[in-house]
Design a protein around this motif. Sequence first.
Motif, PDB file in Angstrom:
ATOM      1  N   GLU A   1       1.200  -1.364   0.011  1.00 16.63           N
ATOM      2  CA  GLU A   1      -0.157   0.261  -0.397  1.00 16.63           C
ATOM      3  C   GLU A   1       1.277   1.261   0.298  1.00 16.63           C
ATOM      4  O   GLU A   1       1.336   1.290   0.123  1.00 16.63           O
ATOM      5  CB  GLU A   1      -0.655  -0.062   1.185  1.00 16.63           C
ATOM      6  CG  GLU A   1      -2.268  -1.133   1.073  1.00 16.63           C
ATOM      7  CD  GLU A   1      -2.929  -1.155   2.313  1.00 16.63           C
ATOM      8  OE1 GLU A   1      -2.603   0.348   3.316  1.00 16.63           O
ATOM      9  OE2 GLU A   1      -3.542  -2.162   2.621  1.00 16.63           O
TER      10      GLU A   1
ATOM     11  N   LEU B   1      -9.086   9.748  -6.411  1.00 14.95           N
ATOM     12  CA  LEU B   1      -8.322   9.135  -5.905  1.00 14.95           C
ATOM     13  C   LEU B   1      -8.984   7.270  -6.093  1.00 14.95           C
ATOM     14  O   LEU B   1      -9.764   7.559  -4.938  1.00 14.95           O
ATOM     15  CB  LEU B   1      -7.833   9.187  -5.021  1.00 14.95           C
ATOM     16  CG  LEU B   1      -6.249   8.255  -4.081  1.00 14.95           C
ATOM     17  CD1 LEU B   1      -5.577   8.122  -4.727  1.00 14.95           C
ATOM     18  CD2 LEU B   1      -6.036   8.717  -2.789  1.00 14.95           C
ATOM     19  N   LEU B   2      -8.726   6.933  -6.622  1.00 11.15           N
ATOM     20  CA  LEU B   2      -8.882   5.294  -7.043  1.00 11.15           C
ATOM     21  C   LEU B   2      -8.163   4.616  -5.794  1.00 11.15           C
ATOM     22  O   LEU B   2      -6.655   4.044  -6.022  1.00 11.15           O
ATOM     23  CB  LEU B   2      -9.570   4.283  -8.368  1.00 11.15           C
ATOM     24  CG  LEU B   2      -9.831   5.670  -9.379  1.00 11.15           C
ATOM     25  CD1 LEU B   2     -10.447   4.883 -10.424  1.00 11.15           C
ATOM     26  CD2 LEU B   2     -11.579   5.895  -7.994  1.00 11.15           C
ATOM     27  N   ASN B   3      -8.729   4.297  -4.208  1.00  8.19           N
ATOM     28  CA  ASN B   3      -7.142   3.471  -4.162  1.00  8.19           C
ATOM     29  C   ASN B   3      -8.029   1.985  -3.323  1.00  8.19           C
ATOM     30  O   ASN B   3      -8.628   2.037  -2.639  1.00  8.19           O
ATOM     31  CB  ASN B   3      -7.412   4.531  -2.384  1.00  8.19           C
ATOM     32  CG  ASN B   3      -5.803   3.719  -1.502  1.00  8.19           C
ATOM     33  OD1 ASN B   3      -5.523   3.154  -1.721  1.00  8.19           O
ATOM     34  ND2 ASN B   3      -5.585   4.925  -0.368  1.00  8.19           N
ATOM     35  N   GLY B   4      -6.981   1.135  -3.383  1.00 13.08           N
ATOM     36  CA  GLY B   4      -7.777  -0.487  -3.157  1.00 13.08           C
ATOM     37  C   GLY B   4      -8.127  -0.916  -4.610  1.00 13.08           C
ATOM     38  O   GLY B   4      -9.169  -0.079  -5.006  1.00 13.08           O
TER      39      GLY B   4
ATOM     40  N   GLU C   1     -12.457   0.174  -5.448  1.00 13.52           N
ATOM     41  CA  GLU C   1     -12.770   1.514  -6.089  1.00 13.52           C
ATOM     42  C   GLU C   1     -11.660   1.252  -7.830  1.00 13.52           C
ATOM     43  O   GLU C   1     -12.499   1.554  -8.940  1.00 13.52           O
ATOM     44  CB  GLU C   1     -11.652   2.639  -5.401  1.00 13.52           C
ATOM     45  CG  GLU C   1     -12.117   2.760  -3.807  1.00 13.52           C
ATOM     46  CD  GLU C   1     -12.011   4.239  -3.278  1.00 13.52           C
ATOM     47  OE1 GLU C   1     -10.644   4.643  -4.256  1.00 13.52           O
ATOM     48  OE2 GLU C   1     -12.199   4.370  -2.353  1.00 13.52           O
ATOM     49  N   LYS C   2     -10.120   0.430  -7.742  1.00 16.40           N
ATOM     50  CA  LYS C   2     -10.431   0.627  -9.228  1.00 16.40           C
ATOM     51  C   LYS C   2     -10.770  -0.531  -9.930  1.00 16.40           C
ATOM     52  O   LYS C   2     -10.797  -0.027 -11.089  1.00 16.40           O
ATOM     53  CB  LYS C   2      -8.638  -0.273  -9.317  1.00 16.40           C
ATOM     54  CG  LYS C   2      -7.555   1.153  -8.290  1.00 16.40           C
ATOM     55  CD  LYS C   2      -6.336   0.020  -8.071  1.00 16.40           C
ATOM     56  CE  LYS C   2      -6.282  -1.057  -7.372  1.00 16.40           C
ATOM     57  NZ  LYS C   2      -4.967  -1.895  -7.631  1.00 16.40           N
TER      58      LYS C   2
ATOM     59  N   GLY D   1       3.185   3.260  -7.464  1.00 15.22           N
ATOM     60  CA  GLY D   1       3.194   2.240  -6.432  1.00 15.22           C
ATOM     61  C   GLY D   1       4.284   2.162  -6.214  1.00 15.22           C
ATOM     62  O   GLY D   1       5.040   2.906  -6.627  1.00 15.22           O
TER      63      GLY D   1
ATOM     64  N   LEU E   1       0.322   9.981   0.115  1.00 12.55           N
ATOM     65  CA  LEU E   1      -0.278  10.137  -0.816  1.00 12.55           C
ATOM     66  C   LEU E   1      -0.639  12.096  -0.616  1.00 12.55           C
ATOM     67  O   LEU E   1      -0.812  12.711  -1.939  1.00 12.55           O
ATOM     68  CB  LEU E   1      -1.630   9.517  -0.827  1.00 12.55           C
ATOM     69  CG  LEU E   1      -1.670   8.207  -1.027  1.00 12.55           C
ATOM     70  CD1 LEU E   1      -2.712   7.417  -0.747  1.00 12.55           C
ATOM     71  CD2 LEU E   1      -1.930   7.878  -2.877  1.00 12.55           C
TER      72      LEU E   1
ATOM     73  N   VAL F   1      -2.998   2.310  -5.836  1.00 11.86           N
ATOM     74  CA  VAL F   1      -3.334   3.271  -6.396  1.00 11.86           C
ATOM     75  C   VAL F   1      -3.315   3.482  -7.829  1.00 11.86           C
ATOM     76  O   VAL F   1      -2.224   3.859  -8.168  1.00 11.86           O
ATOM     77  CB  VAL F   1      -3.445   4.406  -5.043  1.00 11.86           C
ATOM     78  CG1 VAL F   1      -3.163   4.182  -4.242  1.00 11.86           C
ATOM     79  CG2 VAL F   1      -1.713   5.136  -6.048  1.00 11.86           C
TER      80      VAL F   1
END
Length: 207
Positions: A25, A54-57, A60-61, A185, A31, A78
């Motif tokens: 992570e 922000l697409l985190n994880g 969300e992605k 990342g 971030l 992310v």
Amino acid sequence: MKIININCQEVIQNRRSIRKYKPDEVSAENLENIIEAARLAPSGTNRQPWRFVLLNGKEEKEKIAGAVIQPFVLDAPVVFVCCLDRQAYTRGLVEKRMKELVQSNVISEEAAGYIYQRKMPDKTGDVVIPASAYIDLGIAVEQMVLMATALGLGSCWVRLFNPQQVHKALNLPENIEVVALLPVGYPAEKPSPRPRLNRDEIMIESK
Ligand SMILES: Cc1cc2nc3c(=O)[nH]c(=O)nc-3n(C[C@H](O)[C@H](O)[C@H](O)COP(=O)(O)O)c2cc1C
């Protein structure tokens, strides 16, 4: 803030487009530092037209999976969706920015007056995003890229995807135009420098 490369030249030389990521992570602090790097970018008339999702994880992605062409994008922990805001080009907001610049002694009242006289849309729907907006967003995103490098993170500019599909999948408002993706990342590859033109190929002699 844990800066890995403190030297600007080092950051520029060490940056690579990274297309393989470790699953680790990215901390909230890192971030925030990346977002702050975008926030501080310069822009024409200080319009700051950049906006980010922000697409985190994984969950969300997954929302943008159908719009992505290169699978590595979703392997990064992310992804920043980098956008422009048409509202930044409406008269109301441009005048607000100009007043701030006059108050900060950046430009004179007279120079601001010239800009007020320009034809400017009042409604977001009438805005045609100018070329300068893409310059501004490009600067902000590259500042994010360099900050990520300085923090020991990898990233990759991505334009090969379907922006309209991302817009729809994320249910973004009309005034927002999706322009680029920025996966971020920890690098799981250490690429050598990519080919570049030499100095004489980029410098033009004036005659
Ligand atoms: C505006 C822009 C769009 C890019 N789009 C993509 C892309 O869609 N997919 C990709 O794999 N790389 C993309 N790249 C990365 C370039 O391929 C890369 O910067 C170039 O090959 C040089 O390699 P380097 O960044 O490692 O120095 C893009 C770069 C920029 C600046």
